[in-house]
Every structure is written in structure tokens, then in C-alpha cells.
Scaffold this active site. Structure first.
Site, PDB file in Angstrom:
ATOM      1  CD  GLU A 117       9.157  -2.619  -1.753  1.00 45.63           C
ATOM      2  OE1 GLU A 117      10.278  -3.070  -1.410  1.00 45.63           O
ATOM      3  OE2 GLU A 117       8.246  -3.357  -2.144  1.00 45.63           O
ATOM      4  CE1 TYR A 142       9.432   4.655   1.383  1.00 53.78           C
ATOM      5  CE2 TYR A 142       9.277   2.270   1.267  1.00 53.78           C
ATOM      6  CZ  TYR A 142       8.665   3.507   1.291  1.00 53.78           C
ATOM      7  OH  TYR A 142       7.301   3.610   1.214  1.00 53.78           O
ATOM      8  NE  ARG A 183       9.442  -5.904   1.096  1.00 56.67           N
ATOM      9  CZ  ARG A 183       8.151  -5.759   1.044  1.00 56.67           C
ATOM     10  NH1 ARG A 183       7.491  -5.454   2.135  1.00 56.67           N
ATOM     11  NH2 ARG A 183       7.501  -5.901  -0.077  1.00 56.67           N
ATOM     12  CG  HIS A 196       7.045   3.314  -3.200  1.00 60.63           C
ATOM     13  ND1 HIS A 196       6.037   2.385  -3.221  1.00 60.63           N
ATOM     14  CD2 HIS A 196       7.571   3.245  -1.958  1.00 60.63           C
ATOM     15  CE1 HIS A 196       5.951   1.784  -2.057  1.00 60.63           C
ATOM     16  NE2 HIS A 196       6.887   2.280  -1.264  1.00 60.63           N
ATOM     17  CD  GLN A 233     -11.871   0.792  -6.155  1.00 64.93           C
ATOM     18  OE1 GLN A 233     -11.842  -0.163  -6.911  1.00 64.93           O
ATOM     19  NE2 GLN A 233     -12.968   1.454  -5.918  1.00 64.93           N
TER      20      GLN A 233
END
Ligand code: NAP
Ligand code: SF4
Length: 677
Positions: A168, A170, A218, A256, A343
């Protein structure tokens, strides 16, 4: 084992240190409660419910192993014996239900939101306001020691293992990927050097923990950023991690900062599974598949076709705590399915609000919303079969009230029926399937095609009414508004109006964007995983470095112009985590924008408007689609109150300005709680 339709999903698996009874992992998700021990009892209760509901292995939200790795000032970290002590309640709660839980160690690196962030590089991330410090070799070793200490503390706290966040975009990924690592020391340059941090972290952790402590890594299978990690390196790193003692590999998809959607509602189920399957075919440890899996049939298929050994889902467990139990009992229809809207979960994180779920207002609010049965059950009418009315009817019936649900049209669903017609929002129909299943199971009497009156309700002996009659589209006062070229968004989405060749969409709120996507799709549909990947330029096989390839965006055949009076960025009101996708989608499709304009009139020539300088123009169009907001539909209210009935107004009928499914569904629960006290 129960006799289940999903045989592989509910078969046990040996992970090395221990076995799990099924293949369901509840993936890591930040809830906003990790930051302070004062919330840990609540967090423990939340996880306990999911363990009871069938999640074999839970992974917590990300917790930093070092000061520098915190996501924000005061962000969650596992640094001291005292921290470990405060965590104890969490694994205890999960173990009480026979579940297993791993702490996720997440060092955010340059993605952190504080001035002390560190990375392989000094290059600032586009999603953080702070530039990172490029670490020296000695400083890197200090961060590695932090990982080992945090893992040891996690074991002391009672966790069954850890997940090391290596994807991701990181910290660890900031070293492994050539997209970012610009170092020329032993921590950069060659693949072996870039992988050194990941390998040294695992090595240090193995020394610090016992043999029965599970290690999940991961791994970034597809970075989805330019110059990302080539597949050969992904595979090589996987083998090296396994050699060092990693027991399970979880799939990481996209950074991201990637400019392609990876978890929003338009992403098809397990769209990136090819990468997971490719990894699994070359390794000898269990591999987990992720991203937009939300129903048991999909999960079973992914296991049966050999894509993966385990299914990681995160948001679906927010939407339904009993997902696993319901799947095991082959009750897919009763699952409250995550619709990928973000949301109430991810969008809340970005504005510092506690996470909950749009379709399940109980998520992380269990202590506030009592589920207790009604003290004095009553006969209640719910008027309106949109999601507000559906939620109220189901929740009232759950508490023992006798419920009559009245809907004027011949179908339940209201605005959700329209939303489900928008490309990429097809999953919204799951919410309606869920409610319809619950209405039937709970014995709610549903009256379709019925415009109910106060006297009918009185005749039925009903004194309590929930008014959930929703909204009607706002029709602006404008010369020519009754011209035959003008249609409302609901007419278009229902298929009652045919799209013309040149269209002005009036209003650039959520519905204006939805209508543009509907129109784009009418010309150039993006259907299924292959189309989705081709449209966005994703190579899920991993053959292209980082998984990015040439995109082939679908372009509109017709002229579409999205118009707004304000001069703000179009789509300003859209969700933080999805608005950029909708804006990009429209740009890729060739939709034009007119902002800061004043509408003058509509006639045979088209839509007349004044630009911000006051100059008059004609937008030559054959159709104007009204998406100019909503007005509350409360026509019935006065007659009901005049007849002496007690009326509780919820959803769009209560407030049209923020017509908002999250509030509508929550108000349905709240009115049921209030009427049951
Ligand atoms: P909205 O977001 O409030 O947008 C309505 C638009 O109509 C405004 O942007 C406004 O723009 C324009 N407008 C208002 N009065 C007007 C008038 N008299 N004449 C001409 N234009 C006028 O409402 P919506 O699009 O109906 O969406 C309703 C709600 O649904 C939203 O609040 C959102 O929560 C939800 N929704 C969200 C999404 C999503 O996030 N993807 C999708 C669908 C729906 P100007 O004043 O600038 O012209
Ligand atoms: Fe899924 Fe939306 Fe609920 Fe988040 S808020 S868990 S995306 S349904």
C-alpha cells in the site's frame, strides 16, 4: 463442521503455528478507536462479535512499531510494556469466542501526517503535507529494532501473531519498490538491497517471538504506480520472506497515491485476483486474496479455482458482524452486504469521525443503539419504501412491533433503485435484497402501489406513523423549464427518457455525477473485470512493472456538459476517498464542465447561460437533465397530524438538503429504538 454449501470456505487450514476452522480473515481496518486505550473495551467488543460471527482470524487496524511510524500525532503505537498491557482485553475477547487475532504492525513512513516522518527517500508523498527525512543506515536499524520489540509486545499482550504491512506504499514498500527507493547504499539500488529492510525486519522479529506466533506479511503484488516493482522481484521477495519464516502472504494491491480505483464500488469483485493466483502458484505457504469480495459465492469460487487459500475481507465485516455464520448456514440472502461506498468508513477516517457503516449503523455504535425488544409493542405504519422506510420497518419489527409498510409505487427501494442503475453502483441492489429478505422473515405487511390516507390508518387501529416519503427532484424556476427537451434525472435513470446526442446536465452534485457516469456507460460500457482493467490500464498478471499498462479509457460518443452555478471544483460534495475517481472518470470520458454560470432560459436552441463575466452564450443541446437537488416530500404530514396520529419524519422527508442514505438508514434504527423504550 456444519453441512454447508460453501465447502471449501468452511474447511480448516493449517497456517503453521496453528490451524483455523475456516478460510475467513477479517482484514485490517482503521476504526479510529486504536488511538486510545479508553476505547479498547469497545474495540474488543467489536472484534468479539465478528469472531462469534465466523471470522476465523482477525487482523487489527494498523499500529505503529515506532514513534516515527505513527500515522498522525498520537496515532496508535505499540512501544512499551504498558501499551501491551492495555491491549490485553482485545485478544482475550476474541479468544473467548474461539477466534484468533493478529496485530497489524503498520509503519506509515512518508504517508504519516506529522513532521517526524521518515522514509527511504526525502521525496514528499502527494498525500501528506510533510516531507519525510531520508533515514541513515543506523536510523534504519533503529526502526527494525522497533518492529522486533513491537512484535514481542504483541505476543505478550496475547495476540496470536502479527501482520507486517509491507504494501500500500507504506514504509516497507517505500524501500522495496524501485518507484521510490533512490538510495545508493546497502538499502537501495539492487533488488536485494531494496528488500533488505523487509528481510531484516522479519529476521529480527523471528528472534523476538516464539515459534507459535503467526507471521503474516502483506506483500505489494501490484504497486500500481509508475516504475513500480517488477513481478520477478515480487516473487523473489515472497520466497525470501518465506525462507525467513513468514507463514502467510496477504495480497496488497495499489498504493494510497495510485490513480486507479482499488476498493471503490466500481471495482469488480477480486478484480486483481490474477496476481494473487500467480503468487500462489509459486509459493508453499497459504496466500490470501483481497479487494471487493463481499459475498460467499465469490469467496468459494476463488478458493475452488485455486486463486487463494484464504479470503481477506475488511469492510464486509463492518456491514455484517455475522457474515461468516450466515454464509456457513447458506443464508447469503440475509447478509447485509458492503456496497463499497466508503461513506461511513474510510470517508469518516479522513475527517476524524468515528468509523461506522452506511448499511449497518450499529457498527462500532453497539453501545449507543440498543437492540432491546419493545417494552410495549405497538402497531406502527411506515410510509415510504426507500431505505429510510425499509430500515425503520425492519428495525421496528425486530423489536416486536407489528409493522405495516406502505409504498406508493410498485417496487421497494426509492433512491437506491435509481442508484443501482448507475454503472459501478450495481451492488446497491444488495441492500434492497437484504431488506426484502428481512421484511419477509419478520412478517412485515407490505402494501405496494398504495397511497395510504390518515383515515385508512386510523381504521387499521394505527396511531404511530413513521413518515419516510423521501424526496422529489427540485425543478428550478427558469423560462423554458417545461420545454420537451427537459427531463428529470429519475426519468432518465428509470429508462423513461432516452439520452439525446448533446446533453446538458444541470447540477454537479452527487446525482449530476451519477447521471454523467450513466450516460458515459450508455455509450461505452465498462463491464466485468477485463473491461475494468483495460479502461484503467491495469495489468493484473503483473507482467508490466508495478501492474500499470496503457489505459484505454472509454470515451463518450455524445456531447455531455456538466453545469453548475457555483465556481467551486465540480464534485466538491463527493466523498473524500471516491470523489477523485468520479472526477477522473468524467475527464477520461470527455465530459465537459461549465462552472460559475447563471442559467437564463431553455428553448429550441438549447440552454442559455451567462458566463462568470456576464456574457450570454447558448449551449447547443438536445436535452437538459435536471439534477438540481431535492425537495422533501411531506404532502401527507399535515393530514396525518390533523387526524391525531403521531408522526416521526425520517430520511429525505425530514431533510432533503443532505439527502443521504447514511442518515436515512441510521434514522430508521433510531426511530425504532425510540419507539421501543
Ligand atoms: P446536491 O449534491 O445537493 O447537488 C445538487 C446540485 O444542484 C448542486 O450542486 C447545485 O449546484 C444545483 N442546484 C441547486 N439548486 C439549484 C437550482 N435552483 N437551479 C439549478 N441548480 C441548482 O444534490 P444531489 O446531486 O441531488 O445529491 C443528493 C445527495 O445524494 C448528496 O447530498 C449526496 O450525499 C448524495 N449522493 C452522493 C453521491 C456520491 O457521493 N457519489 C452520489 C449520489 C448522491 P449549483 O448551485 O452550483 O448550481
Ligand atoms: Fe461498506 Fe459503505 Fe459500510 Fe464502508 S460504509 S463498510 S463501504 S457499506
Amino acid at each position: 463442521m456444519t453441512d454447508t454449501a460453501f465447502k471449501t470456505l468452511f474447511s480448516p487450514l493449517d497456517l503453521g503455528p496453528f490451524s483455523v476452522p475456516n478460510r475467513l480473515i477479517m482484514g485490517s481496518m482503521h476504526t479510529g478507536l486504536e488511538e486510545s486505550p479508553k476505547h479498547f473495551d469497545r474495540l474488543a467488543g467489536f472484534f468479539r462479535q465478528r469472531a462469534k460471527g465466523g471470522a476465523a482470524l482477525i487482523i487489527t487496524g494498523g499500529v505503529s512499531p515506532t514513534e516515527a511510524g505513527r500515522a498522525m500525532p498520537g496515532g496508535a503505537a505499540m512501544l512499551t510494556e504498558a501499551d501491551a498491557e492495555t491491549h490485553r482485553v482485545i485478544p482475550q475477547a476474541v479468544h473467548a469466542e474461539g477466534g484468533r487475532i493478529c496485530l497489524q504492525l503498520l509503519h506509515t513512513g512518508r504517508y504519516g501526517f506529522h513532521p517526524q516522518i521518515v522514509s527511504s527517500t526525502a521525496a514528499q508523498a502527494p498525500i501528506s503535507p510533510f516531507p519525510p527525512k531520508a533515514l541513515s543506515g543506523d536510523e534504519i536499524k533503529t526502526e527494525i529494532e522497533g518492529f522486533a520489540r513491537a512484535a514481542q509486545l504483541a505476543e505478550k499482550a496475547g495476540y496470536d501473531g502479527i501482520e507486517i504491512m509491507g504494501s500500500e506504499g507504506y514504509f516497507i514498500n517505500q524501500f522495496t519498490s524501485p518507484a521510490l527507493n533512490d538510495r545508493d547504499d546497502e538499502w537501495g539500488g539492487s533488488a536485494e538491497n531494496r528488500q533488505r529492510l523487509a528481510i531484516e525486519i522479519v529476521r529480527a522479529i523471528k528472534v523476538a517471538v516464539s515459534e507459535k506466533f503467526l507471521l503474516i506479511f502483506r506483500l505489494s503484488l501490484l504497486d500500481l504506480v509508475p516504475g513500480g516493482t517488477p513481478w520477478a522481484e515480487v516473487e523473489d521477495l515472497a520466497h525470501r520472506l518465506i525462507d525467513e519464516g513468514v507463514h502467510v502472504l496477504n495480497s496488497g494491491i495499489g498504493w494510497h497515491e495510485s490513480r486507479v480505483p482499488t476498493i471503490a464500488s466500481m471495482v469488480p469483485p477480486a478484480a486483481f485476483r490474477e496476481a494473487t493466483a500467480r503468487l500462489r502458484s509459486t509459493v508453499n505457504v497459504p496466500v490470501a486474496v483481497t479487494n471487493r469480495i463481499n459475498m460467499p459465492e465469490q469467496a468459494e469460487q476463488l478458493l475452488q479455482d485455486g486463486t487463494a487459500d484464504l479470503i481477506t475481507m475488511a469492510r464486509p465485516w463492518l456491514a455484517d458482524a455475522d457474515w461468516g455464520q450466515k454464509a456457513e448456514q447458506a443464508q447469503s440472502d440475509s447478509i447485509n452486504t458492503c456496497i463499497g461506498c466508503n461513506q461511513a468508513c474510510l470517508d469518516h477516517i479522513f475527517v476524524g469521525k468515528p468509523v461506522t457503516c452506511l448499511v449497518n449503523p450499529y457498527a462500532l455504535q453497539e453501545d449507543r443503539l440498543s437492540r432491546a425488544a419493545a417494552q410495549a409493542p405497538r402497531k406502527v405504519a411506515v410510509i415510504g419504501g426507500g431505505v429510510a422506510g425499509l430500515s425503520a420497518a425492519v428495525e421496528l419489527a425486530e423489536r416486536g412491533h407489528s409493522v405495516h409498510l406502505y409504498e406508493q409505487s410498485d417496487r421497494l427501494g426509492g433512491q437506491f433503485l435509481l442508484a443501482a442503475r448507475v454503472p459501478g453502483k450495481e451492488d446497491y441492489s444488495h441492500t434492497l435484497r437484504y431488506y426484502e429478505q428481512r421484511l419477509g422473515a419478520l412478517g412485515v405487511t407490505v402494501h405496494l402501489g398504495t397511497t395510504v390516507t390518515a383515515s385508512q390508518l386510523s381504521d387499521e387501529g394505527i396511531a404511530e406513523v413513521v413518515l419516510a416519503t423521501g424526496v422529489r427532484p427540485r425543478v428550478p424556476e427558469l423560462p423554458g423549464i417545461d420545454h420537451p427537451m427537459v427531463v428529470r434525472y429519475d426519468e432518465l435513470l428509470r429508462g423513461e427518457a432516452t439520452p439525446a446526442d448533446r446533453i446538458a446536465v444541470m447540477g454537479a452534485g452527487g446525482i449530476g455525477f451519477d447521471v454523467c457516469e450513466y450516460l458515459l456507460h450508455a455509450d461505452a460500457p465498462v463491464s466485468g473485470t477485463d473491461d475494468f482493467l483495460d479502461h484503467w490500464g491495469i495489468d493484473a498478471s503483473g507482467d508490466s512493472a508495478g501492474g500499470l499498462t496503457q489505459s484505454h479509457p472509454r470515451h463518450a460518443r455524445r456531447d455531455i456538459t456538466l453545469c453548475q452555478r457555483s465556481d467551486s471544483k465540480p464534485g466538491k460534495s463527493l466523498g473524500k476517498t471516491t470523489g477523485w475517481i468520479h472526477r477522473l472518470q468524467l475527464r477520461m470520458g470527455g465530459v465537459n464542465h461549465l462552472t460559475g454560470i447563471q442559467y437564463e432560459r431553455i428553448d429550441d436552441a438549447g440552454l442559455w447561460y451567462r458566463d462568470p463575466a456576464g456574457e450570454l452564450h447558448t449551449l447547443a443541446v438536445d436535452q437538459v437533465v435536471l439534477c438540481a437537488g431535492q425537495l422533501s416530500e411531506t404532502t401527507l404530514r399535515d393530514s396525518l397530524t390533523d387526524a391525531g396520529l403521531t408522526v416521526h419524519t425520517i430520511g429525505g422527508a425530514d431533510k432533503a438538503a443532505e439527502l443521504d442514505a447514511k442518515r436515512a438508514i441510521r434514522q430508521g434504527v433510531e426511530v425504532a429504538v425510540a419507539l421501543s423504550a
